[in-house]
Structure formats: C-alpha cells, structure tokens
Design a protein around this motif. Structure first.
Motif, PDB file in Angstrom:
ATOM      1  N   ALA A  88      72.184  89.039  47.076  1.00 56.51           N
ATOM      2  CA  ALA A  88      71.904  89.107  48.853  1.00 56.51           C
ATOM      3  C   ALA A  88      71.529  87.717  48.911  1.00 56.51           C
ATOM      4  O   ALA A  88      71.771  87.120  50.075  1.00 56.51           O
ATOM      5  N   VAL A  89      70.403  87.626  47.584  1.00 51.28           N
ATOM      6  CA  VAL A  89      69.262  86.117  48.621  1.00 51.28           C
ATOM      7  C   VAL A  89      69.823  84.859  48.215  1.00 51.28           C
ATOM      8  O   VAL A  89      70.017  84.297  49.482  1.00 51.28           O
ATOM      9  N   VAL A  90      70.611  84.825  47.620  1.00 45.58           N
ATOM     10  CA  VAL A  90      71.905  83.797  47.279  1.00 45.58           C
ATOM     11  C   VAL A  90      71.957  83.352  48.527  1.00 45.58           C
ATOM     12  O   VAL A  90      72.578  82.477  49.446  1.00 45.58           O
ATOM     13  N   GLU A  91      73.006  84.138  49.219  1.00 45.80           N
ATOM     14  CA  GLU A  91      74.180  84.703  50.151  1.00 45.80           C
ATOM     15  C   GLU A  91      73.190  84.318  51.281  1.00 45.80           C
ATOM     16  O   GLU A  91      73.712  83.474  53.037  1.00 45.80           O
ATOM     17  N   THR A  92      71.989  84.626  51.295  1.00 46.75           N
ATOM     18  CA  THR A  92      71.786  85.150  52.748  1.00 46.75           C
ATOM     19  C   THR A  92      69.858  84.038  52.924  1.00 46.75           C
ATOM     20  O   THR A  92      69.899  83.090  54.103  1.00 46.75           O
ATOM     21  N   GLY A  93      69.954  83.074  52.125  1.00 51.09           N
ATOM     22  CA  GLY A  93      69.122  82.441  51.789  1.00 51.09           C
ATOM     23  C   GLY A  93      67.560  82.434  51.657  1.00 51.09           C
ATOM     24  O   GLY A  93      66.949  81.513  51.373  1.00 51.09           O
ATOM     25  N   SER A  94      67.229  83.721  51.685  1.00 52.37           N
ATOM     26  CA  SER A  94      65.602  83.858  51.646  1.00 52.37           C
ATOM     27  C   SER A  94      65.962  85.393  51.157  1.00 52.37           C
ATOM     28  O   SER A  94      66.507  86.052  51.300  1.00 52.37           O
ATOM     29  N   ILE A  95      64.639  86.247  50.900  1.00 52.07           N
ATOM     30  CA  ILE A  95      64.364  86.986  49.356  1.00 52.07           C
ATOM     31  C   ILE A  95      64.020  87.665  51.361  1.00 52.07           C
ATOM     32  O   ILE A  95      64.399  89.415  51.106  1.00 52.07           O
ATOM     33  N   ALA A  96      63.396  87.627  52.246  1.00 54.18           N
ATOM     34  CA  ALA A  96      63.596  88.577  53.458  1.00 54.18           C
ATOM     35  C   ALA A  96      64.648  88.627  53.881  1.00 54.18           C
ATOM     36  O   ALA A  96      64.794  89.975  54.408  1.00 54.18           O
ATOM     37  N   ALA A  97      65.716  87.697  54.321  1.00 54.65           N
ATOM     38  CA  ALA A  97      66.675  88.304  54.528  1.00 54.65           C
ATOM     39  C   ALA A  97      67.352  89.610  53.987  1.00 54.65           C
ATOM     40  O   ALA A  97      68.194  89.557  54.078  1.00 54.65           O
ATOM     41  N   ALA A  98      67.453  88.855  52.276  1.00 58.29           N
ATOM     42  CA  ALA A  98      67.778  89.297  51.712  1.00 58.29           C
ATOM     43  C   ALA A  98      67.757  91.109  51.501  1.00 58.29           C
ATOM     44  O   ALA A  98      68.621  92.256  51.799  1.00 58.29           O
ATOM     45  N   ALA A  99      66.269  91.878  51.349  1.00 58.71           N
ATOM     46  CA  ALA A  99      65.393  92.738  51.956  1.00 58.71           C
ATOM     47  C   ALA A  99      65.753  93.696  53.068  1.00 58.71           C
ATOM     48  O   ALA A  99      66.525  94.669  52.889  1.00 58.71           O
ATOM     49  N   LEU A 128      66.053  81.682  38.074  1.00 62.73           N
ATOM     50  CA  LEU A 128      67.191  81.624  38.998  1.00 62.73           C
ATOM     51  C   LEU A 128      67.117  81.638  40.320  1.00 62.73           C
ATOM     52  O   LEU A 128      68.156  80.639  40.778  1.00 62.73           O
ATOM     53  N   LEU A 129      65.952  81.448  40.774  1.00 60.56           N
ATOM     54  CA  LEU A 129      65.608  81.029  42.299  1.00 60.56           C
ATOM     55  C   LEU A 129      64.424  79.678  41.998  1.00 60.56           C
ATOM     56  O   LEU A 129      63.604  80.386  41.838  1.00 60.56           O
ATOM     57  N   ALA A 130      65.115  79.304  43.075  1.00 57.44           N
ATOM     58  CA  ALA A 130      63.713  77.855  43.227  1.00 57.44           C
ATOM     59  C   ALA A 130      62.569  78.534  45.019  1.00 57.44           C
ATOM     60  O   ALA A 130      63.430  78.309  45.739  1.00 57.44           O
ATOM     61  N   ARG A 131      62.262  79.194  44.619  1.00 54.91           N
ATOM     62  CA  ARG A 131      61.015  79.402  45.555  1.00 54.91           C
ATOM     63  C   ARG A 131      60.485  78.858  46.113  1.00 54.91           C
ATOM     64  O   ARG A 131      59.888  78.304  46.214  1.00 54.91           O
ATOM     65  N   SER A 132      60.350  78.600  47.971  1.00 50.41           N
ATOM     66  CA  SER A 132      58.998  78.172  48.396  1.00 50.41           C
ATOM     67  C   SER A 132      58.905  79.323  49.943  1.00 50.41           C
ATOM     68  O   SER A 132      59.174  80.666  49.996  1.00 50.41           O
ATOM     69  N   ALA A 133      57.741  79.015  50.698  1.00 49.29           N
ATOM     70  CA  ALA A 133      57.716  79.893  51.373  1.00 49.29           C
ATOM     71  C   ALA A 133      58.175  80.838  52.284  1.00 49.29           C
ATOM     72  O   ALA A 133      57.880  81.820  52.352  1.00 49.29           O
ATOM     73  N   HIS A 134      59.700  80.249  53.198  1.00 41.23           N
ATOM     74  CA  HIS A 134      60.353  80.640  53.578  1.00 41.23           C
ATOM     75  C   HIS A 134      62.070  81.339  53.414  1.00 41.23           C
ATOM     76  O   HIS A 134      62.557  81.433  53.645  1.00 41.23           O
ATOM     77  N   ALA A 135      61.886  80.419  52.084  1.00 42.20           N
ATOM     78  CA  ALA A 135      63.166  80.644  51.374  1.00 42.20           C
ATOM     79  C   ALA A 135      63.645  80.738  50.098  1.00 42.20           C
ATOM     80  O   ALA A 135      62.233  80.480  49.736  1.00 42.20           O
ATOM     81  N   ALA A 165      61.211  93.434  50.786  1.00 38.46           N
ATOM     82  CA  ALA A 165      60.500  92.263  50.074  1.00 38.46           C
ATOM     83  C   ALA A 165      60.698  92.296  48.636  1.00 38.46           C
ATOM     84  O   ALA A 165      60.748  91.454  47.719  1.00 38.46           O
ATOM     85  N   ALA A 166      59.370  93.086  48.355  1.00 39.35           N
ATOM     86  CA  ALA A 166      58.342  93.372  47.634  1.00 39.35           C
ATOM     87  C   ALA A 166      59.817  93.597  45.996  1.00 39.35           C
ATOM     88  O   ALA A 166      60.187  93.426  44.904  1.00 39.35           O
ATOM     89  N   ALA A 167      60.562  94.632  46.367  1.00 41.67           N
ATOM     90  CA  ALA A 167      61.393  95.262  45.923  1.00 41.67           C
ATOM     91  C   ALA A 167      62.658  94.550  45.382  1.00 41.67           C
ATOM     92  O   ALA A 167      63.056  94.376  44.314  1.00 41.67           O
TER      93      ALA A 167
END
Length: 287
Positions: free
Chosen positions: A11-22, A47-54, A29-31
């Motif tokens: 879900a994170v990969v397809e939506t582009g962010s943890i917030a969108a996947a949540a 597995l993920l390269a995290r930034s502020a909004h992506a 988002a924490a879960a």
C-alpha cells in the motif's frame, strides 16, 4: 511473517506515502510505519526511503515486490478455495469511464443472476493507468482501449466492441460537410496523448485538418457536455451510453481505419479463470 505487514508495504509503494497508505488501509500512520519496520527487521534490510511527506521503495523492496504481490494474491484466494466456489469471492476489475457507465451496469446485472457469490471491485482510470495496474498484478482484468502496441506474452485481450469515430455538434452535419465544419468552429479535442485520442488525431492528420483547438480532454462525457453547450465541435468514438440530448451525432467519412477497439485485458494464466470467463461472457453479451 504477518501477511498484513506485506499488505501495508504494498500500500505504501502504490500510494507513495505512509500517510496515504494509512488512509487506504484505515489505520494510523504510526501503525503502518510499525508494520513496515517489523518487516525490515525480519528481512534485515531497508525497504523504504523515507522523507517528510513521501516514502519510496528501495532496491531491496523493488526486488521482493513481485513475489509479495503474488503471495497476497494467493492468500486472497484461500477463502474461495475453502468455500469451494470458483464463482464466489472478489474480482478486481479496472474500467475506463465510458465502460463503467456503458457496459458495467449490464454486466453486473447478468453476474448478479449467474454468479451471485461473485463480487466485483471496480477501479476507474485511464487506459494507460489501468494497463499499468494490470501489469503489476493489482487487477484481475481491465476493460480499456486496446493498447497501441503488441501485448507481452503474459497478457491476453478479448475484443468486446468497436466504436467508429463520429462528429459531435450542436447542429446536424452531413458527411460531405464534416471537414468544413471542423475547420469553421472551435474544436474540443479528445486528448491525443490518450490511446483513444490518438485515433482521432490520426484521422485529422490523414485528412489534412488542423482545427482551432479550444481544449484537450481525456473525458468523453465532458467533451459531449461541452459540445452540447455550444463550446465547439468534437471527434469522438461512438461509445455506449452516449446521449444525444442537446447535440447531433454525425457520421464522418473514411473513418473505418480509426475505430476505437475496446478489449477486456487479463493475464494469460489468471488466478481465477472461471470467474474471469463469467465476467468476459457477461461483458460480451452487453457489448
């Protein structure tokens, strides 16, 4: 390994962010972040390269993603296997907008009687977007404009219908007056960047027509609405459900090579062959 963790990673990969996947997973988002971190600990890699909004997939994530999707797909079929019903469960089907309104209602009505245990999860989108989703295993099938290139061996297309080009206009235009009408009024252009729009663009080029383009749209229903409001003429395929209220649907000359072909595209080795066949049969009956 918990399959829910894999589901959140995809879900994170397809939506582009943890917030969108949540939001898609109906979690916090924490879960979602904790699930991905648990996977990273299990697999011993990032597995993920995290930034502020992506959040972008790493090379390691991209390497395991195809297998992760296959695992999730197979797991989703377990309930159907236990139920013993090949025509039960859920089938994820993408469809372009004109097919969602033109073919899908009739197909759903047929399937309701022929396979009441089968549910369709319908996904709207452009032909290119749906093709991409199908190619990465996110859909079981897609109803779209036939791709303008040779299909890979892993995909199969069933022709559902062909749609000739017509001129949409406020007033009736005879076939021998179409060229003059296109040149004399503003033009609402079926986006030439879309697969269907390329056909209309090729027709105009072949006839040496270069109309005054008011706007480009890959939204046929909106194009028809603009024409009905007097914003200009348009070339469009004759899709099912096109309503002539407020406009005229005029045949155009020499359009045979430029028909829009609508196909049902699916994997050559589908996970649920019997359910897919029921869907294609229902679509063919409506088309």
């Amino acid at each position: 390994m918990d399959l829910r963790f894999l589901h959140s990673l995809v879900a994170v990969v397809e939506t582009g962010s943890i917030a969108a996947a949540a939001r898609r997973e109906k979690l916090t988002a924490a879960a979602v972040s904790q699930r991905v971190q648990a996977l990273e600990r299990d697999l011993g890699c990032t597995l993920l390269a995290r930034s502020a909004h992506a959040a972008r997939p790493t090379e390691a994530c991209l390497a395991l993603l195809p297998r992760a999707r296959r695992i999730l797909s197979e797991a989703a079929l377990l309930k159907d296997d236990i139920a013993g019903g090949a025509l039960s469960g859920e089938l994820a089907v993408g469809a372009i907008s004109t097919m969602l309104t033109g073919l899908m209602p009739g197909a759903l009505d047929i399937l309701t009687h022929a396979a009441p245990g089968l549910r369709l999860h319908l996904v709207p989108g452009s032909s290119l977007h749906l093709y991409d989703m199908l190619s990465r295993g996110a859909l079981d099938a897609a109803v779209l404009v036939a791709p303008p290139f040779a299909l890979p061996k892993g995909l199969v297309a069933h022709l559902l219908r062909t749609e000739p080009l017509v001129l949409l206009s406020r007033e009736w235009v005879a076939p021998d007056e179409v060229d003059a009408a296109i040149g004399a009024a503003p033009f609402i252009r079926y986006d030439p960047g879309s697969w269907g729009g390329r056909l209309a663009a090729d027709y105009l080029t072949a006839r040496g027509l270069f109309p005054q383009v008011r706007c480009d749209l890959d939204a046929l229903e909106t194009i028809a609405l603009l024409v009905a409001r007097g914003m200009g003429h348009a070339l469009a395929p004759l899709w099912p459900g096109l309503v002539a209220e407020g406009l005229s649907i005029c045949p155009v000359p020499d359009a045979a090579p430029y028909v829009r072909r609508i196909v049902c595209l699916h994997p050559a080795l589908p996970a649920r062959a019997q359910a897919l066949r029921a869907l294609i049969d229902a679509l063919a009956r409506v088309a």
